[in-house]
Design an enzyme around this catalytic site. Structure first.
Site: not given
Ligand SMILES: Nc1ncnc2c1ncn2[C@@H]1O[C@H](COP(=O)(O)OS(=O)(=O)O)[C@@H](OP(=O)(O)O)[C@H]1O
Ligand SMILES: Nc1ncnc2c1ncn2[C@@H]1O[C@H](COP(=O)(O)OP(=O)(O)O)[C@@H](O)[C@H]1O
Length: 199
Positions: A32, A34, A36, A39, A106
């Site tokens: 999903g 970033s 979403s 984690s 992903s």
């Molecule tokens: N350009 C760009 N696009 C998307 N995300 C970025 C980018 N630069 C840094 N970040 C940070 O890196 C996390 C995503 O890493 P991933 O290994 O999950 O990415 S991927 O699956 O290879 O697309 C992502 O973490 P999540 O927010 O937890 O999804 C970001 O914190």
């Molecule tokens: N229903 C929900 N499910 C998951 N996260 C939620 C929800 N409502 C609010 N949030 C908030 O959304 C953010 C999601 O961040 P995170 O888990 O780091 O997302 P990702 O790993 O996809 O980047 C967190 O701050 C979390 O507390």
């Protein structure tokens, strides 16, 4: 494939480890945007599984990029390699009898499909963590969307790099509609209904 490499087999199988653990091993793959909630869901699911005596481990994209994947950036090729490595490491964990939770954007369908291919059919569970870009951007837990909009991060998923939603995910969790508690219950039910404890 190097034809001079031969696979070695141990005397203890994956099934032996599963019986010892009292549960099957699986890979739950959260995909999903970033922000979403991948984690957040992974850590809450892990806590519930841990409480039920299940051996678990989380492979988080962000964390893996601090170590094993620190040579990778966010081009299409690097993301492909990131997913390949996550799936291969995940496979080692599944072989070791663990329920592994992968949290990675992903974004490309082909890369996720390649990941699925190296597992048995019922071992790989694709979970689409669905949340509108608008809501992810509103949450912006790390301030990355703000930076991406300002042009400070290139190839940012949802802004300047695509996200391809799964067509046939095993589960869809809509984090802008449902509570974390409900979604974790749904995940646990799914795993139990699909034989988690049938060893
Ligand atoms: N350009 C760009 N696009 C998307 N995300 C970025 C980018 N630069 C840094 N970040 C940070 O890196 C996390 C995503 O890493 P991933 O290994 O999950 O990415 S991927 O699956 O290879 O697309 C992502 O973490 P999540 O927010 O937890 O999804 C970001 O914190
Ligand atoms: N229903 C929900 N499910 C998951 N996260 C939620 C929800 N409502 C609010 N949030 C908030 O959304 C953010 C999601 O961040 P995170 O888990 O780091 O997302 P990702 O790993 O996809 O980047 C967190 O701050 C979390 O507390």
């Amino acid at each position: 494939m190097n034809k001079n490499i031969t696979k070695h087999y141990g005397l203890i199988s994956k099934e032996d480890r599963q019986r010892k653990n009292g549960h099957k091993s699986k890979i739950v793959w959260f995909t999903g945007l970033s922000g979403s909630g991948k984690s957040t869901l992974a850590v809450h699911l892990e806590r519930e599984l841990f409480a039920r005596g299940v051996n678990t481990y989380i492979l988080d994209g962000d964390n893996m990029r601090l170590g094993l994947n620190k040579d990778l950036k966010f081009s299409k090729e690097d993301r492909k390699e990131n997913i390949r490595r996550l799936s291969e490491v995940g496979k080692l964990f599944v072989d070791a009898g663990i329920v592994v939770l992968v949290s990675a954007i992903s974004p490309f369908k082909k890369d996720r499909d390649e990941a699925r291919k190296i597992f048995k059919t019922d071992e790989f569970i694709e979970v689409y963590v669905k949340c509108s870009l608008h809501e992810c951007e509103r949450r912006d837990p790390k301030g990355l969307y703000k930076k991406a909009r300002a042009g400070l991060i290139k190839d940012f998923t949802g802004i300047s790099s695509p996200y391809e939603p799964p067509e046939y995910p095993d589960l869809i969790l809509e984090t802008d509609k449902e509570s974390i508690k409900n979604m974790v219950t749904r995940l646990i039910d799914y795993l139990v209904d699909n034989g988690l404890f049938e060893v």
